[in-house]
Design a protein around this motif. Sequence first.
Motif, PDB file in Angstrom:
ATOM      1  N   LEU A   1      36.933  57.987 -35.570  1.00  0.00           N
ATOM      2  CA  LEU A   1      37.545  58.076 -36.899  1.00  0.00           C
ATOM      3  C   LEU A   1      38.563  56.965 -37.086  1.00  0.00           C
ATOM      4  CD1 LEU A   1      38.740  61.049 -38.959  1.00  0.00           C
ATOM      5  CD2 LEU A   1      40.449  59.350 -38.337  1.00  0.00           C
ATOM      6  N   ASP A   2      38.509  56.320 -38.239  1.00  0.00           N
ATOM      7  CA  ASP A   2      39.518  55.318 -38.600  1.00  0.00           C
ATOM      8  C   ASP A   2      39.645  55.293 -40.119  1.00  0.00           C
ATOM      9  OD1 ASP A   2      40.891  52.901 -36.830  1.00  0.00           O
ATOM     10  OD2 ASP A   2      40.737  52.410 -38.960  1.00  0.00           O
ATOM     11  N   LYS A   3      40.851  55.033 -40.598  1.00  0.00           N
ATOM     12  CA  LYS A   3      41.113  55.018 -42.038  1.00  0.00           C
ATOM     13  C   LYS A   3      40.779  53.680 -42.696  1.00  0.00           C
ATOM     14  CE  LYS A   3      42.589  59.223 -42.683  1.00  0.00           C
ATOM     15  NZ  LYS A   3      41.840  60.150 -43.562  1.00  0.00           N
ATOM     16  N   SER A   4      40.626  52.642 -41.888  1.00  0.00           N
ATOM     17  CA  SER A   4      40.366  51.305 -42.427  1.00  0.00           C
ATOM     18  C   SER A   4      38.899  51.141 -42.808  1.00  0.00           C
ATOM     19  CB  SER A   4      40.751  50.246 -41.388  1.00  0.00           C
ATOM     20  OG  SER A   4      40.205  49.001 -41.702  1.00  0.00           O
ATOM     21  N   ASP A   5      38.657  50.751 -44.058  1.00  0.00           N
ATOM     22  CA  ASP A   5      37.271  50.528 -44.504  1.00  0.00           C
ATOM     23  C   ASP A   5      36.621  49.390 -43.714  1.00  0.00           C
ATOM     24  OD1 ASP A   5      37.305  52.539 -46.437  1.00  0.00           O
ATOM     25  OD2 ASP A   5      38.166  51.220 -47.956  1.00  0.00           O
ATOM     26  N   GLU A   6      37.409  48.376 -43.402  1.00  0.00           N
ATOM     27  CA  GLU A   6      36.887  47.239 -42.634  1.00  0.00           C
ATOM     28  C   GLU A   6      36.464  47.682 -41.236  1.00  0.00           C
ATOM     29  OE1 GLU A   6      38.403  42.863 -40.992  1.00  0.00           O
ATOM     30  OE2 GLU A   6      39.599  43.952 -42.476  1.00  0.00           O
ATOM     31  N   LYS A   7      37.311  48.513 -40.606  1.00  0.00           N
ATOM     32  CA  LYS A   7      36.982  49.012 -39.275  1.00  0.00           C
ATOM     33  C   LYS A   7      35.779  49.960 -39.313  1.00  0.00           C
ATOM     34  CE  LYS A   7      38.995  48.318 -36.014  1.00  0.00           C
ATOM     35  NZ  LYS A   7      38.811  47.362 -34.894  1.00  0.00           N
TER      36      LYS A   7
ATOM     37  N   LEU B   1      32.302  49.863 -37.276  1.00  0.00           N
ATOM     38  CA  LEU B   1      31.813  50.990 -36.485  1.00  0.00           C
ATOM     39  C   LEU B   1      30.386  51.374 -36.859  1.00  0.00           C
ATOM     40  CD1 LEU B   1      35.002  53.254 -36.514  1.00  0.00           C
ATOM     41  CD2 LEU B   1      34.069  52.029 -34.545  1.00  0.00           C
ATOM     42  N   HIS B   2      30.061  51.250 -38.141  1.00  0.00           N
ATOM     43  CA  HIS B   2      28.710  51.595 -38.594  1.00  0.00           C
ATOM     44  C   HIS B   2      27.648  50.671 -37.983  1.00  0.00           C
ATOM     45  CE1 HIS B   2      29.581  54.888 -41.240  1.00  0.00           C
ATOM     46  NE2 HIS B   2      30.421  54.198 -41.977  1.00  0.00           N
ATOM     47  N   GLN B   3      28.081  49.510 -37.489  1.00  0.00           N
ATOM     48  CA  GLN B   3      27.141  48.573 -36.869  1.00  0.00           C
ATOM     49  C   GLN B   3      26.869  48.928 -35.408  1.00  0.00           C
ATOM     50  OE1 GLN B   3      25.815  46.354 -39.009  1.00  0.00           O
ATOM     51  NE2 GLN B   3      27.216  47.316 -40.505  1.00  0.00           N
ATOM     52  N   ILE B   4      27.670  49.855 -34.858  1.00  0.00           N
ATOM     53  CA  ILE B   4      27.501  50.260 -33.452  1.00  0.00           C
ATOM     54  C   ILE B   4      26.624  51.512 -33.418  1.00  0.00           C
ATOM     55  CG2 ILE B   4      28.686  50.920 -31.318  1.00  0.00           C
ATOM     56  CD1 ILE B   4      31.182  49.518 -32.424  1.00  0.00           C
TER      57      ILE B   4
ATOM     58  N   PHE C   1      27.687  55.210 -31.931  1.00  0.00           N
ATOM     59  CA  PHE C   1      28.831  55.949 -32.472  1.00  0.00           C
ATOM     60  C   PHE C   1      28.486  56.555 -33.824  1.00  0.00           C
ATOM     61  CE2 PHE C   1      31.958  52.746 -30.361  1.00  0.00           C
ATOM     62  CZ  PHE C   1      31.760  53.358 -29.137  1.00  0.00           C
ATOM     63  N   ASP C   2      29.113  57.698 -34.115  1.00  0.00           N
ATOM     64  CA  ASP C   2      29.137  58.230 -35.473  1.00  0.00           C
ATOM     65  C   ASP C   2      30.523  57.946 -36.035  1.00  0.00           C
ATOM     66  OD1 ASP C   2      26.599  59.226 -35.901  1.00  0.00           O
ATOM     67  OD2 ASP C   2      27.038  61.131 -34.907  1.00  0.00           O
ATOM     68  N   ALA C   3      30.605  57.248 -37.149  1.00  0.00           N
ATOM     69  CA  ALA C   3      31.893  56.842 -37.715  1.00  0.00           C
ATOM     70  C   ALA C   3      32.318  57.787 -38.840  1.00  0.00           C
ATOM     71  CB  ALA C   3      31.809  55.412 -38.234  1.00  0.00           C
ATOM     72  N   PHE C   4      33.611  58.092 -38.882  1.00  0.00           N
ATOM     73  CA  PHE C   4      34.157  58.995 -39.892  1.00  0.00           C
ATOM     74  C   PHE C   4      35.461  58.439 -40.451  1.00  0.00           C
ATOM     75  CE2 PHE C   4      31.565  61.600 -37.128  1.00  0.00           C
ATOM     76  CZ  PHE C   4      30.921  62.470 -37.995  1.00  0.00           C
ATOM     77  N   LYS C   5      35.765  58.871 -41.686  1.00  0.00           N
ATOM     78  CA  LYS C   5      37.035  58.497 -42.313  1.00  0.00           C
ATOM     79  C   LYS C   5      37.928  59.706 -42.545  1.00  0.00           C
ATOM     80  CE  LYS C   5      38.985  55.658 -46.020  1.00  0.00           C
ATOM     81  NZ  LYS C   5      38.700  54.796 -47.192  1.00  0.00           N
TER      82      LYS C   5
END
Length: 268
Positions: free
Chosen positions: A33-39, A43-46, A49-53
């Motif tokens: 989880l990260d709040k940064s849209d850039e981050k 993460l979505h490219q990895i 991992f499942d990425a969350f905001k």
Amino acid sequence: MKILVIGAGNMGLTYAEGMSKSKLLKKKNIMVLDKSDEKLEELHQISHFDAFKELEDCVPKADIIFVAVKPHHAEDLFKKIHPMVTSGQILISIMAGVTLGNIKKFSGIKKVIRAMPNLPAKVGLGLTSYVASPEVSRMELLTVESLLNTTGKSILVSNESLIDASTGISGSGPAYVFYFMQSMMEAALQMGFSKNDSKVLVSQTFTGAIELFNQSNLSPNSWMDKVASKGGTTQAALDSMDDNNVNELIKEAAFAAFSRAVELGKEN
């Protein structure tokens, strides 16, 4: 088992990458989880991992919550996750100065690990010291140890004050080594070596010395005795360091980092 890493900065992502290689976890069992849209885009490219905001989308799903945010964000974060957590979840914090007591108080989680990693974790050679609250079982400690060891080695310390102490030795320690290396490289340049040759001279010297130390039971003093001969070049260098009180200055530096870690805990 599902792992949630909150905070995709340098150390958070380092641990996420390391734990993704653990045999304890299946693919896609690591949430970040990260709040940064850039981050988040990164993460979505990895793929593993499942990425969350949003916290509510991932906190309830996690068996272990790994917190890697700045210490000043801790209280606000814990108050937000408090309504979402369960008694069975484990929280691992790598935030400097945030105590077990405060983590338990504000997060509502009783099974808490406080850990202090260091930068070499990025290349799988890190050292993480950690301490656990009494509610963490022996079996759970073994699981945590296995996860922490994916970035190098770990040691379980007997009390929380040793986490601050380890900050002064292993946490900040890589910077002391780099400081010494920089001084030696500058000396090599002044002696006439090229920048590249200076780097090779110093880096290989450190690598070789560390390997000698790791492959034996000899103390650093014993190895110094093996290198130095009476009236020789090495002894001249060691005498200069002793005359300038370098040994005590290094210890003072480590204690300065230790004291600052304690101060940070009080501030937080």
